[in-house]
Design a protein around this motif. Structure first.
Motif, PDB file in Angstrom:
ATOM      1  N   THR A  25      -9.570   6.559  -8.301  1.00 42.40           N
ATOM      2  CA  THR A  25      -8.458   7.014  -9.136  1.00 42.40           C
ATOM      3  C   THR A  25      -7.213   7.175  -8.270  1.00 42.40           C
ATOM      4  N   VAL A  26      -6.123   6.599  -8.727  1.00 47.84           N
ATOM      5  CA  VAL A  26      -4.842   6.743  -8.038  1.00 47.84           C
ATOM      6  C   VAL A  26      -3.856   7.361  -9.015  1.00 47.84           C
ATOM      7  N   GLU A  27      -3.215   8.443  -8.598  1.00 45.51           N
ATOM      8  CA  GLU A  27      -2.263   9.124  -9.487  1.00 45.51           C
ATOM      9  C   GLU A  27      -0.900   8.446  -9.429  1.00 45.51           C
ATOM     10  N   ARG A  28      -0.123   8.652 -10.464  1.00 44.33           N
ATOM     11  CA  ARG A  28       1.237   8.094 -10.485  1.00 44.33           C
ATOM     12  C   ARG A  28       2.077   8.687  -9.367  1.00 44.33           C
ATOM     13  N   GLY A  29       2.843   7.826  -8.717  1.00 45.56           N
ATOM     14  CA  GLY A  29       3.734   8.272  -7.648  1.00 45.56           C
ATOM     15  C   GLY A  29       3.046   8.380  -6.298  1.00 45.56           C
ATOM     16  N   GLU A  30       1.733   8.174  -6.311  1.00 42.61           N
ATOM     17  CA  GLU A  30       0.986   8.287  -5.067  1.00 42.61           C
ATOM     18  C   GLU A  30       1.155   7.032  -4.203  1.00 42.61           C
ATOM     19  N   LEU A  31       1.065   7.225  -2.884  1.00 42.99           N
ATOM     20  CA  LEU A  31       0.950   6.088  -1.976  1.00 42.99           C
ATOM     21  C   LEU A  31      -0.480   6.115  -1.448  1.00 42.99           C
ATOM     22  N   PHE A  32      -1.253   5.165  -1.918  1.00 44.41           N
ATOM     23  CA  PHE A  32      -2.680   5.141  -1.615  1.00 44.41           C
ATOM     24  C   PHE A  32      -2.982   3.982  -0.677  1.00 44.41           C
ATOM     25  N   ALA A  33      -3.706   4.262   0.401  1.00 43.00           N
ATOM     26  CA  ALA A  33      -4.081   3.195   1.341  1.00 43.00           C
ATOM     27  C   ALA A  33      -5.571   2.904   1.227  1.00 43.00           C
ATOM     28  N   LEU A  34      -5.873   1.626   1.065  1.00 43.28           N
ATOM     29  CA  LEU A  34      -7.258   1.170   1.101  1.00 43.28           C
ATOM     30  C   LEU A  34      -7.472   0.637   2.514  1.00 43.28           C
ATOM     31  N   LEU A  35      -8.299   1.350   3.262  1.00 46.57           N
ATOM     32  CA  LEU A  35      -8.471   1.069   4.689  1.00 46.57           C
ATOM     33  C   LEU A  35      -9.850   0.464   4.934  1.00 46.57           C
ATOM     34  N   GLY A  36      -9.867  -0.609   5.711  1.00 45.21           N
ATOM     35  CA  GLY A  36     -11.165  -1.204   6.046  1.00 45.21           C
ATOM     36  C   GLY A  36     -10.990  -2.370   7.003  1.00 45.21           C
ATOM     37  N   VAL A  37     -12.069  -2.697   7.702  1.00 43.85           N
ATOM     38  CA  VAL A  37     -12.033  -3.800   8.657  1.00 43.85           C
ATOM     39  C   VAL A  37     -11.955  -5.135   7.900  1.00 43.85           C
ATOM     40  N   ASN A  38     -11.749  -6.222   8.620  1.00 42.51           N
ATOM     41  CA  ASN A  38     -11.730  -7.546   8.001  1.00 42.51           C
ATOM     42  C   ASN A  38     -13.027  -7.782   7.244  1.00 42.51           C
ATOM     43  N   GLY A  39     -12.888  -8.259   6.008  1.00 46.09           N
ATOM     44  CA  GLY A  39     -14.076  -8.570   5.223  1.00 46.09           C
ATOM     45  C   GLY A  39     -14.602  -7.391   4.422  1.00 46.09           C
ATOM     46  N   THR A 188      -4.788  -1.988   4.529  1.00 45.93           N
ATOM     47  CA  THR A 188      -4.530  -2.180   5.947  1.00 45.93           C
ATOM     48  C   THR A 188      -5.823  -2.051   6.731  1.00 45.93           C
ATOM     49  N   HIS A 189      -5.858  -2.703   7.891  1.00 46.25           N
ATOM     50  CA  HIS A 189      -6.959  -2.402   8.802  1.00 46.25           C
ATOM     51  C   HIS A 189      -6.436  -1.609   9.995  1.00 46.25           C
ATOM     52  N   TYR A 190      -5.148  -1.254   9.939  1.00 51.29           N
ATOM     53  CA  TYR A 190      -4.564  -0.431  11.005  1.00 51.29           C
ATOM     54  C   TYR A 190      -4.698   1.045  10.633  1.00 51.29           C
ATOM     55  N   LEU A 191      -5.506   1.739  11.414  1.00 55.45           N
ATOM     56  CA  LEU A 191      -5.777   3.153  11.139  1.00 55.45           C
ATOM     57  C   LEU A 191      -4.500   3.974  11.139  1.00 55.45           C
ATOM     58  N   GLU A 192      -3.632   3.729  12.135  1.00 58.99           N
ATOM     59  CA  GLU A 192      -2.435   4.563  12.274  1.00 58.99           C
ATOM     60  C   GLU A 192      -1.468   4.318  11.115  1.00 58.99           C
ATOM     61  N   GLU A 193      -1.570   3.124  10.526  1.00 60.21           N
ATOM     62  CA  GLU A 193      -0.703   2.826   9.389  1.00 60.21           C
ATOM     63  C   GLU A 193      -1.120   3.634   8.161  1.00 60.21           C
ATOM     64  N   ALA A 194      -2.413   3.673   7.930  1.00 58.29           N
ATOM     65  CA  ALA A 194      -2.923   4.462   6.804  1.00 58.29           C
ATOM     66  C   ALA A 194      -2.589   5.935   7.006  1.00 58.29           C
ATOM     67  N   GLU A 195      -2.793   6.423   8.216  1.00 57.51           N
ATOM     68  CA  GLU A 195      -2.538   7.839   8.490  1.00 57.51           C
ATOM     69  C   GLU A 195      -1.049   8.171   8.366  1.00 57.51           C
ATOM     70  N   ALA A 196      -0.204   7.238   8.807  1.00 61.68           N
ATOM     71  CA  ALA A 196       1.240   7.513   8.817  1.00 61.68           C
ATOM     72  C   ALA A 196       1.854   7.454   7.427  1.00 61.68           C
ATOM     73  N   LEU A 197       1.331   6.587   6.582  1.00 66.25           N
ATOM     74  CA  LEU A 197       2.031   6.314   5.318  1.00 66.25           C
ATOM     75  C   LEU A 197       1.399   6.948   4.091  1.00 66.25           C
ATOM     76  N   ALA A 198       0.083   7.080   4.108  1.00 64.64           N
ATOM     77  CA  ALA A 198      -0.598   7.326   2.832  1.00 64.64           C
ATOM     78  C   ALA A 198      -0.696   8.804   2.470  1.00 64.64           C
ATOM     79  N   ASP A 199      -0.542   9.083   1.184  1.00 64.01           N
ATOM     80  CA  ASP A 199      -0.877  10.405   0.669  1.00 64.01           C
ATOM     81  C   ASP A 199      -2.398  10.582   0.703  1.00 64.01           C
ATOM     82  N   ARG A 200      -3.089   9.539   0.251  1.00 64.81           N
ATOM     83  CA  ARG A 200      -4.558   9.541   0.314  1.00 64.81           C
ATOM     84  C   ARG A 200      -5.037   8.187   0.803  1.00 64.81           C
ATOM     85  N   VAL A 201      -6.210   8.231   1.427  1.00 64.04           N
ATOM     86  CA  VAL A 201      -6.799   7.028   2.012  1.00 64.04           C
ATOM     87  C   VAL A 201      -8.203   6.853   1.435  1.00 64.04           C
ATOM     88  N   GLY A 202      -8.541   5.619   1.081  1.00 67.88           N
ATOM     89  CA  GLY A 202      -9.906   5.288   0.712  1.00 67.88           C
ATOM     90  C   GLY A 202     -10.485   4.383   1.782  1.00 67.88           C
TER      91      GLY A 202
END
Ligand SMILES: Nc1ncnc2c1ncn2[C@@H]1O[C@H](COP(=O)(O)OP(=O)(O)O)[C@@H](O)[C@H]1O
Ligand SMILES: [Mg+2]
Length: 241
Positions: A25-39, A188-202
Motif C-alpha cells: 500500500t502506498v499513500e497519496r503524496g508518499e515517496l516510496f522506494a522499492l529496493l532490491g538487487v538486480n533481478g 533502486t538498487h542503491y541503498l543510500e538512494e532509498a534511505e536518502a529519498l524515501a518516506d518508506r522503503v519496501g
C-alpha cells in the motif's frame, strides 16, 4: 487516501515468479522506494502497475481503479520513466516533450512543455538532440516526459542507474522537488538512494516483499543503526517482516 494498493500481484516467467504475491500500500503524496538487487522483480512490478505488463495473478488499485479491469483509466493518471529510457534520440528535448504532450492530449502541449522544461531545469537544453545529452540530462528528459501529463502517480524505474555520483545527487534534488506534488514510486538498487529519498522503503527479494517501513523502522527491525546492515539482514531473511 490510498494511491496504490496491490493484492497478491503476481507475474511468472515459466516456473519462476518474477513478482510473487505482492501486497503493498502506498499513500497519496508518499515517496516510496522499492529496493532490491538486480533481478529482484522491481521493473516487473513497475511494468504491471503502469499497465505495460499484465499480471498472472492478483490485482492492483491505483487511485481506486484496477490495472486489470480499467487500465485506460489508470494510464490517464500516471506517468512512467522506464529503466530503458523512452527518449527518442534524434529528436530535440522540446520535440520529445511536445510529442509526449501531444500523445497524452488535453490542454495546450506548448504550455505543458514549457512547464516541465522549467521544472526540470531543462530550458538550456531545449534545442539539443536527446542523443547528445549526458546520461543525467537524458534521465531528466525522461522524467520530464513522464510529468508532462501532470500525473497523480509517477513511477521512476532506477532513475539514477549508471549515473556518476554528481549527476546522481543532482537527480536526487529533482526527485525531492517532486515530493508533495505527486505520489512517487521509485525503484533502486542503491541503498543510500532509498534511505536518502524515501518516506518508506519496501525490500524486494526474489519477487517477494520482505519488509516495509521507514528507513528508521527498518533499521530498528534489524537492530542496527546502519541502513546497509539492515538491508543485508532483512534481505537475507533475518528479522521478521
Ligand atoms: N521478459 C522476461 N522473460 C523472462 N524472464 C524475465 C523477463 N523479464 C524479467 N524476467 C526475470 O524476472 C526477474 C525479475 O526481473 P526484473 O523485474 O527486471 O528485476 P529488477 O528490475 O529488480 O532487476 C529476473 O529473474 C528476470 O530475469
Ligand atoms: Mg529493473
Amino acid at each position: 487516501m490510498t494511491a496504490i494498493e496491490t493484492r497478491g500481484l503476481t507475474k511468472r516467467y515459466g516456473e519462476k515468479a518474477a513478482v510473487d504475491r505482492l501486497n503493498l500500500t502506498v499513500e497519496r503524496g508518499e515517496l516510496f522506494a522499492l529496493l532490491g538487487v538486480n533481478g529482484a522483480g522491481k521493473s516487473t512490478a513497475i511494468k504491471m502497475l503502469s499497465c505495460l505488463l499484465r499480471p498472472d495473478g492478483g490485482d492492483a488499485l491505483l487511485l481506486g481503479d484496477s490495472i486489470s479491469a480499467a487500465p485506460r483509466a489508470v494510464k490517464r493518471r500516471i506517468g512512467v520513466s522506464p529503466q530503458e529510457t523512452a527518449v527518442a534520440p534524434n529528436l530535440t528535448v522540446e520535440e520529445n516533450l511536445e510529442l509526449m504532450a501531444g500523445v497524452c492530449g488535453a490542454g495546450d502541449p506548448r504550455a505543458r512543455r514549457r512547464r516541465v522544461l522549467a521544472e526540470l531545469g531543462l530550458e538550456g537544453e531545449a534545442r539539443r538532440r536527446a542523443r547528445v545529452l549526458s546520461g543525467g540530462w537524458q534521465r531528466r528528459l525522461s522524467i520530464a516526459m513522464a510529468l508532462v501529463a501532470d500525473p497523480e502517480i509517477l513511477f521512476l524505474d532506477e532513475p539514477t542507474l549508471g549515473l556518476d555520483v554528481l549527476a546522481r545527487r543532482e537527480l536526487w534534488e529533482v526527485v525531492r522537488g517532486l515530493k508533495g506534488r505527486t505520489t512517487v514510486v521509485l525503484t533502486t538498487h542503491y541503498l543510500e538512494e532509498a534511505e536518502a529519498l524515501a518516506d518508506r522503503v519496501g525490500i524486494l527479494v526474489e519477487g517477494r516483499l520482505r519488509a516495509v517501513g521507514t528507513p528508521e523502522e527498518l533499521k530498528a527491525l534489524a537492530g542496527t543503526d546502519r541502513f546497509e546492515d539492515a538491508f543485508v539482514a532483512l534481505a537475507a531473511g533475518r528479522g521478521a517482516a
